[in-house]
Design a protein around this motif. Structure first.
Motif, PDB file in Angstrom:
ATOM      1  N   ARG A 127      -1.236 -72.912 -31.192  1.00  0.00           N
ATOM      2  CA  ARG A 127      -0.412 -71.704 -31.166  1.00  0.00           C
ATOM      3  C   ARG A 127       0.972 -71.990 -30.579  1.00  0.00           C
ATOM      4  O   ARG A 127       1.973 -71.426 -31.041  1.00  0.00           O
ATOM      5  CB  ARG A 127      -1.123 -70.605 -30.359  1.00  0.00           C
ATOM      6  CG  ARG A 127      -2.350 -70.044 -31.060  1.00  0.00           C
ATOM      7  CD  ARG A 127      -2.900 -68.832 -30.338  1.00  0.00           C
ATOM      8  NE  ARG A 127      -4.094 -68.310 -30.990  1.00  0.00           N
ATOM      9  CZ  ARG A 127      -4.084 -67.514 -32.049  1.00  0.00           C
ATOM     10  NH1 ARG A 127      -2.928 -67.142 -32.585  1.00  0.00           N
ATOM     11  NH2 ARG A 127      -5.219 -67.079 -32.573  1.00  0.00           N
ATOM     12  N   TYR A 128       1.031 -72.862 -29.588  1.00  0.00           N
ATOM     13  CA  TYR A 128       2.315 -73.186 -28.954  1.00  0.00           C
ATOM     14  C   TYR A 128       3.283 -73.791 -29.966  1.00  0.00           C
ATOM     15  O   TYR A 128       4.485 -73.496 -29.947  1.00  0.00           O
ATOM     16  CB  TYR A 128       2.072 -74.159 -27.799  1.00  0.00           C
ATOM     17  CG  TYR A 128       3.313 -74.490 -26.987  1.00  0.00           C
ATOM     18  CD1 TYR A 128       3.686 -73.701 -25.907  1.00  0.00           C
ATOM     19  CD2 TYR A 128       4.095 -75.597 -27.295  1.00  0.00           C
ATOM     20  CE1 TYR A 128       4.813 -74.001 -25.150  1.00  0.00           C
ATOM     21  CE2 TYR A 128       5.219 -75.898 -26.559  1.00  0.00           C
ATOM     22  CZ  TYR A 128       5.571 -75.101 -25.480  1.00  0.00           C
ATOM     23  OH  TYR A 128       6.700 -75.409 -24.746  1.00  0.00           O
ATOM     24  N   PHE A 129       2.767 -74.641 -30.857  1.00  0.00           N
ATOM     25  CA  PHE A 129       3.636 -75.344 -31.804  1.00  0.00           C
ATOM     26  C   PHE A 129       3.697 -74.679 -33.176  1.00  0.00           C
ATOM     27  O   PHE A 129       4.322 -75.220 -34.090  1.00  0.00           O
ATOM     28  CB  PHE A 129       3.174 -76.793 -31.954  1.00  0.00           C
ATOM     29  CG  PHE A 129       3.430 -77.643 -30.733  1.00  0.00           C
ATOM     30  CD1 PHE A 129       4.724 -77.964 -30.357  1.00  0.00           C
ATOM     31  CD2 PHE A 129       2.382 -78.095 -29.947  1.00  0.00           C
ATOM     32  CE1 PHE A 129       4.979 -78.733 -29.231  1.00  0.00           C
ATOM     33  CE2 PHE A 129       2.615 -78.868 -28.823  1.00  0.00           C
ATOM     34  CZ  PHE A 129       3.915 -79.179 -28.460  1.00  0.00           C
ATOM     35  N   MET A 130       3.094 -73.516 -33.325  1.00  0.00           N
ATOM     36  CA  MET A 130       2.977 -72.900 -34.644  1.00  0.00           C
ATOM     37  C   MET A 130       4.332 -72.665 -35.309  1.00  0.00           C
ATOM     38  O   MET A 130       4.478 -72.837 -36.516  1.00  0.00           O
ATOM     39  CB  MET A 130       2.194 -71.590 -34.524  1.00  0.00           C
ATOM     40  CG  MET A 130       1.647 -71.080 -35.829  1.00  0.00           C
ATOM     41  SD  MET A 130       0.395 -69.801 -35.568  1.00  0.00           S
ATOM     42  CE  MET A 130      -1.016 -70.788 -35.079  1.00  0.00           C
ATOM     43  N   ASP A 131       5.337 -72.280 -34.540  1.00  0.00           N
ATOM     44  CA  ASP A 131       6.659 -72.011 -35.106  1.00  0.00           C
ATOM     45  C   ASP A 131       7.708 -73.002 -34.613  1.00  0.00           C
ATOM     46  O   ASP A 131       8.902 -72.719 -34.673  1.00  0.00           O
ATOM     47  CB  ASP A 131       7.096 -70.580 -34.756  1.00  0.00           C
ATOM     48  CG  ASP A 131       6.167 -69.532 -35.351  1.00  0.00           C
ATOM     49  OD1 ASP A 131       5.803 -69.675 -36.536  1.00  0.00           O
ATOM     50  OD2 ASP A 131       5.788 -68.596 -34.622  1.00  0.00           O
ATOM     51  N   HIS A 132       7.256 -74.155 -34.148  1.00  0.00           N
ATOM     52  CA  HIS A 132       8.184 -75.158 -33.621  1.00  0.00           C
ATOM     53  C   HIS A 132       8.979 -75.799 -34.751  1.00  0.00           C
ATOM     54  O   HIS A 132       8.459 -76.022 -35.847  1.00  0.00           O
ATOM     55  CB  HIS A 132       7.408 -76.218 -32.847  1.00  0.00           C
ATOM     56  CG  HIS A 132       8.234 -76.996 -31.881  1.00  0.00           C
ATOM     57  ND1 HIS A 132       9.084 -78.012 -32.276  1.00  0.00           N
ATOM     58  CD2 HIS A 132       8.356 -76.901 -30.533  1.00  0.00           C
ATOM     59  CE1 HIS A 132       9.676 -78.517 -31.198  1.00  0.00           C
ATOM     60  NE2 HIS A 132       9.256 -77.860 -30.129  1.00  0.00           N
ATOM     61  N   GLU A 133      10.221 -76.100 -34.493  1.00  0.00           N
ATOM     62  CA  GLU A 133      11.094 -76.640 -35.540  1.00  0.00           C
ATOM     63  C   GLU A 133      10.791 -78.088 -35.879  1.00  0.00           C
ATOM     64  O   GLU A 133      10.976 -78.512 -37.026  1.00  0.00           O
ATOM     65  CB  GLU A 133      12.557 -76.506 -35.116  1.00  0.00           C
ATOM     66  CG  GLU A 133      13.049 -75.063 -35.049  1.00  0.00           C
ATOM     67  CD  GLU A 133      14.521 -74.974 -34.706  1.00  0.00           C
ATOM     68  OE1 GLU A 133      15.139 -76.033 -34.455  1.00  0.00           O
ATOM     69  OE2 GLU A 133      15.058 -73.856 -34.690  1.00  0.00           O
ATOM     70  N   THR A 134      10.355 -78.883 -34.906  1.00  0.00           N
ATOM     71  CA  THR A 134      10.222 -80.329 -35.151  1.00  0.00           C
ATOM     72  C   THR A 134       8.855 -80.898 -34.819  1.00  0.00           C
ATOM     73  O   THR A 134       8.628 -82.094 -34.992  1.00  0.00           O
ATOM     74  CB  THR A 134      11.273 -81.104 -34.335  1.00  0.00           C
ATOM     75  OG1 THR A 134      11.083 -80.833 -32.941  1.00  0.00           O
ATOM     76  CG2 THR A 134      12.683 -80.721 -34.751  1.00  0.00           C
ATOM     77  N   ILE A 135       7.931 -80.081 -34.335  1.00  0.00           N
ATOM     78  CA  ILE A 135       6.595 -80.560 -33.971  1.00  0.00           C
ATOM     79  C   ILE A 135       5.559 -79.622 -34.566  1.00  0.00           C
ATOM     80  O   ILE A 135       5.701 -78.406 -34.481  1.00  0.00           O
ATOM     81  CB  ILE A 135       6.407 -80.614 -32.437  1.00  0.00           C
ATOM     82  CG1 ILE A 135       7.448 -81.534 -31.794  1.00  0.00           C
ATOM     83  CG2 ILE A 135       4.995 -81.103 -32.082  1.00  0.00           C
ATOM     84  CD1 ILE A 135       7.476 -81.452 -30.276  1.00  0.00           C
ATOM     85  N   ARG A 136       4.510 -80.185 -35.151  1.00  0.00           N
ATOM     86  CA  ARG A 136       3.432 -79.339 -35.667  1.00  0.00           C
ATOM     87  C   ARG A 136       2.091 -80.039 -35.488  1.00  0.00           C
ATOM     88  O   ARG A 136       2.012 -81.273 -35.482  1.00  0.00           O
ATOM     89  CB  ARG A 136       3.643 -79.003 -37.140  1.00  0.00           C
ATOM     90  CG  ARG A 136       3.419 -80.164 -38.093  1.00  0.00           C
ATOM     91  CD  ARG A 136       3.770 -79.787 -39.516  1.00  0.00           C
ATOM     92  NE  ARG A 136       3.439 -80.862 -40.449  1.00  0.00           N
ATOM     93  CZ  ARG A 136       2.414 -80.822 -41.301  1.00  0.00           C
ATOM     94  NH1 ARG A 136       1.633 -79.755 -41.331  1.00  0.00           N
ATOM     95  NH2 ARG A 136       2.171 -81.825 -42.125  1.00  0.00           N
ATOM     96  N   VAL A 137       1.066 -79.245 -35.305  1.00  0.00           N
ATOM     97  CA  VAL A 137      -0.299 -79.779 -35.282  1.00  0.00           C
ATOM     98  C   VAL A 137      -0.768 -79.874 -36.721  1.00  0.00           C
ATOM     99  O   VAL A 137      -0.937 -78.863 -37.408  1.00  0.00           O
ATOM    100  CB  VAL A 137      -1.235 -78.892 -34.453  1.00  0.00           C
ATOM    101  CG1 VAL A 137      -2.661 -79.445 -34.515  1.00  0.00           C
ATOM    102  CG2 VAL A 137      -0.756 -78.793 -33.004  1.00  0.00           C
ATOM    103  N   ALA A 138      -0.959 -81.095 -37.197  1.00  0.00           N
ATOM    104  CA  ALA A 138      -1.287 -81.329 -38.607  1.00  0.00           C
ATOM    105  C   ALA A 138      -2.766 -81.580 -38.849  1.00  0.00           C
ATOM    106  O   ALA A 138      -3.218 -81.542 -40.001  1.00  0.00           O
ATOM    107  CB  ALA A 138      -0.488 -82.537 -39.119  1.00  0.00           C
ATOM    108  N   LEU A 139      -3.539 -81.837 -37.773  1.00  0.00           N
ATOM    109  CA  LEU A 139      -4.936 -82.213 -37.962  1.00  0.00           C
ATOM    110  C   LEU A 139      -5.710 -82.000 -36.668  1.00  0.00           C
ATOM    111  O   LEU A 139      -5.189 -82.249 -35.581  1.00  0.00           O
ATOM    112  CB  LEU A 139      -5.037 -83.686 -38.370  1.00  0.00           C
ATOM    113  CG  LEU A 139      -6.430 -84.280 -38.561  1.00  0.00           C
ATOM    114  CD1 LEU A 139      -7.138 -83.638 -39.757  1.00  0.00           C
ATOM    115  CD2 LEU A 139      -6.338 -85.794 -38.756  1.00  0.00           C
ATOM    116  N   VAL A 140      -6.947 -81.535 -36.810  1.00  0.00           N
ATOM    117  CA  VAL A 140      -7.908 -81.498 -35.701  1.00  0.00           C
ATOM    118  C   VAL A 140      -9.052 -82.435 -36.058  1.00  0.00           C
ATOM    119  O   VAL A 140      -9.574 -82.399 -37.183  1.00  0.00           O
ATOM    120  CB  VAL A 140      -8.428 -80.075 -35.444  1.00  0.00           C
ATOM    121  CG1 VAL A 140      -9.621 -80.098 -34.490  1.00  0.00           C
ATOM    122  CG2 VAL A 140      -7.317 -79.187 -34.883  1.00  0.00           C
TER     123      VAL A 140
END
Length: 209
Positions: free
Chosen positions: A38-51
């Motif tokens: 949730r923290y990175f959901m709208d981040h411009e340069t970082i995203r969670v791509a895989l669990v």
């Protein structure tokens, strides 16, 4: 209280124009994983791509599906045999950083060598106290209370080949009161995890730490 203790040449890179993909490794409920997603959901340069998980029935998989994050499950024998399939999945999803959030399996050397200074773990004590194999979750909080410690906290550190001995990035402390139970301590430590872990991950990846 917050202690900073790291500088890496990687941190000096300019990441402002590059998206960095995170894989979260989690074995259980996944509350920390959800907080990070949730923290990175709208981040411009970082995203969670895989669990990634070791258990097909881990609740973290439901959380990741609800939040629209792909997941993969690799059973413990795949980790014990060197993690080739895990590493292939990380490369398939173009993973740049690995974040452990309640992950109990041993990370194979092949992954550590492929991602030097890019595998981060959080431990629920002020290392080197109450670290090592078998010291996780409630085991740590019970030991802290039994020893009548006056403070505990979290340690965010880079992972290496030895349990809880990687280079410390940040430690954050909280008091332990004489009347605190292990459950009370767990609640305090979890609050620190939710507040600080996503921020520290961001600061490491963007070069602020």
């Amino acid at each position: 209280m917050r202690f900073l203790a790291h500088f890496s040449p990687f941190c000096a890179l300019d990441l402002s124009n590059m998206t960095k993909n995170i894989a979260i490794f989690a074995s259980g409920s996944g509350s920390n994983a959800e907080n990070i997603i949730r923290y990175f959901m709208d981040h411009e340069t970082i995203r969670v791509a895989l669990v990634v998980s070791t258990r097909s029935n881990a609740f973290v998989l439901e959380r990741s599906e609800t939040l629209g994050v792909p997941f993969e499950v690799f059973l413990r024998d795949e980790w014990a045999s060197g993690g080739a399939n895990v590493l292939a999945a990380l490369q398939r999803y173009n993973i740049d950083f690995v974040v452990l959030a309640g992950f109990l399996a041993h990370i194979p050397d092949a992954i550590l060598h492929t991602y030097p200074d890019k595998v981060i773990n959080i431990h629920p004590s002020l290392l080197p106290k109450y670290g090592g194999k078998g010291m996780y979750g409630d085991h740590v909080h019970e030991a802290v209370v039994a020893a009548r410690e006056t403070e505990t906290g979290i340690t965010i550190h880079y992972l290496n080949e030895r349990y809880d001995e990687g280079e410390v990035i940040v430690q954050v402390a909280c008091p332990v009161l004489p009347e605190d139970t292990p459950q009370d301590v767990a609640a305090k430590v979890h609050a620190l995890e939710y507040e600080h872990y996503p921020q520290v991950i961001e600061e490491v990846i963007t070069g602020l730490l």
